[in-house]
Design a protein around this motif. Sequence first.
Motif, PDB file in Angstrom:
ATOM      1  N   THR A   3     -11.225 -13.050  69.623  1.00  0.00           N
ATOM      2  CA  THR A   3     -11.473 -14.344  68.978  1.00  0.00           C
ATOM      3  C   THR A   3     -12.295 -15.254  69.885  1.00  0.00           C
ATOM      4  O   THR A   3     -13.193 -15.962  69.416  1.00  0.00           O
ATOM      5  N   THR A   4     -12.015 -15.227  71.164  1.00  0.00           N
ATOM      6  CA  THR A   4     -12.806 -16.009  72.115  1.00  0.00           C
ATOM      7  C   THR A   4     -14.264 -15.576  72.060  1.00  0.00           C
ATOM      8  O   THR A   4     -15.171 -16.414  72.019  1.00  0.00           O
ATOM      9  N   GLY A   5     -14.497 -14.268  72.035  1.00  0.00           N
ATOM     10  CA  GLY A   5     -15.855 -13.751  71.923  1.00  0.00           C
ATOM     11  C   GLY A   5     -16.516 -14.175  70.623  1.00  0.00           C
ATOM     12  O   GLY A   5     -17.690 -14.570  70.609  1.00  0.00           O
ATOM     13  N   GLN A  77     -17.005  -8.770  74.558  1.00  0.00           N
ATOM     14  CA  GLN A  77     -18.385  -8.483  74.170  1.00  0.00           C
ATOM     15  C   GLN A  77     -18.483  -8.151  72.684  1.00  0.00           C
ATOM     16  O   GLN A  77     -19.375  -8.624  71.987  1.00  0.00           O
ATOM     17  N   PHE A  78     -17.547  -7.331  72.207  1.00  0.00           N
ATOM     18  CA  PHE A  78     -17.529  -6.954  70.792  1.00  0.00           C
ATOM     19  C   PHE A  78     -17.409  -8.202  69.918  1.00  0.00           C
ATOM     20  O   PHE A  78     -18.157  -8.393  68.965  1.00  0.00           O
ATOM     21  N   GLY A  79     -16.482  -9.083  70.278  1.00  0.00           N
ATOM     22  CA  GLY A  79     -16.310 -10.336  69.543  1.00  0.00           C
ATOM     23  C   GLY A  79     -17.539 -11.223  69.634  1.00  0.00           C
ATOM     24  O   GLY A  79     -17.960 -11.810  68.635  1.00  0.00           O
ATOM     25  N   LEU A 117     -17.893 -23.016  64.544  1.00  0.00           N
ATOM     26  CA  LEU A 117     -16.456 -22.754  64.661  1.00  0.00           C
ATOM     27  C   LEU A 117     -15.914 -22.139  63.378  1.00  0.00           C
ATOM     28  O   LEU A 117     -15.092 -21.215  63.420  1.00  0.00           O
ATOM     29  N   GLY A 118     -16.380 -22.628  62.242  1.00  0.00           N
ATOM     30  CA  GLY A 118     -15.938 -22.069  60.960  1.00  0.00           C
ATOM     31  C   GLY A 118     -16.325 -20.612  60.811  1.00  0.00           C
ATOM     32  O   GLY A 118     -15.533 -19.788  60.354  1.00  0.00           O
ATOM     33  N   ALA A 124     -12.630 -14.139  62.611  1.00  0.00           N
ATOM     34  CA  ALA A 124     -11.381 -13.784  63.287  1.00  0.00           C
ATOM     35  C   ALA A 124     -10.231 -13.649  62.296  1.00  0.00           C
ATOM     36  O   ALA A 124      -9.267 -12.908  62.543  1.00  0.00           O
ATOM     37  N   LEU A 125     -10.322 -14.349  61.178  1.00  0.00           N
ATOM     38  CA  LEU A 125      -9.243 -14.363  60.202  1.00  0.00           C
ATOM     39  C   LEU A 125      -8.985 -12.983  59.579  1.00  0.00           C
ATOM     40  O   LEU A 125      -7.837 -12.601  59.379  1.00  0.00           O
TER      41      LEU A 125
END
Length: 171
Positions: A3-5, A77-79, A117-118, A124-125
Motif C-alpha cells: 500500500t505504501t508503494g 516496488q510492485f506497489g 491518494l484516491g 489497495a482496496l
Amino acid sequence: MFTTGLLLGALLSVAVLWLLSGLFAPVPAVWREGVIVAAAVLAVLRDLGVLTVRLPQNARQIPQDVLKRDLVRGTLQFGFEMGTGVRTYVSASAPYALVVAVLLAGGGWAPALAAGLGFGLGRALTPALRLASGAAEEWDARLTVRLTAMKTVAAGAMAVAFAVLWAAGLS
C-alpha cells in the motif's frame, strides 16, 4: 509495504500531471472543462462497451520476479509500479478520465493530491477486500460478475461530478 508503494507511485504520477497542467493554463477554462467532461463521458461509453477505445497503457502484468529478489523491497516496488499506473494494466476507464482532469484542471495541488491518494487507495482496496473475504476464489467470481457494472458506475459518477462542477462554474 504494498500500500505504501501504491500511494507513493500514485503521488508521483499525480505530481507529474499537476506540474504539466501548467502548460494548459493558456487554454480557456471552459474548453479545458469541456474536454474533462467529454473524457469522462467517453470513459462511461467505453466501459459500457458502446465504444471501443484502446487505452494508452502497458497492458501486461508486473513480473513476479520483482517479489522474489527481496520480499520487502519487491513488495514496495510492485506497489509503486502499480500505483504509477504506467507499468501495469488498468482495466477501468475512470482513471484515464481522472488523468485528463488533473492535467487540464490546473489550480491548486490539493485536488491533485486527493486524486493521487484516491487512485492509490482504490488500488489497495481490491487486494485488502479479497484477503478479508476469507474465500478468495468466491470473491474473485463475484468480482468478475460485477466488474463491468462497477467500472461503469465509477466512470458515470465521475462524469456526473465533472459535469455538475462545470455547470456550476466550480472547477
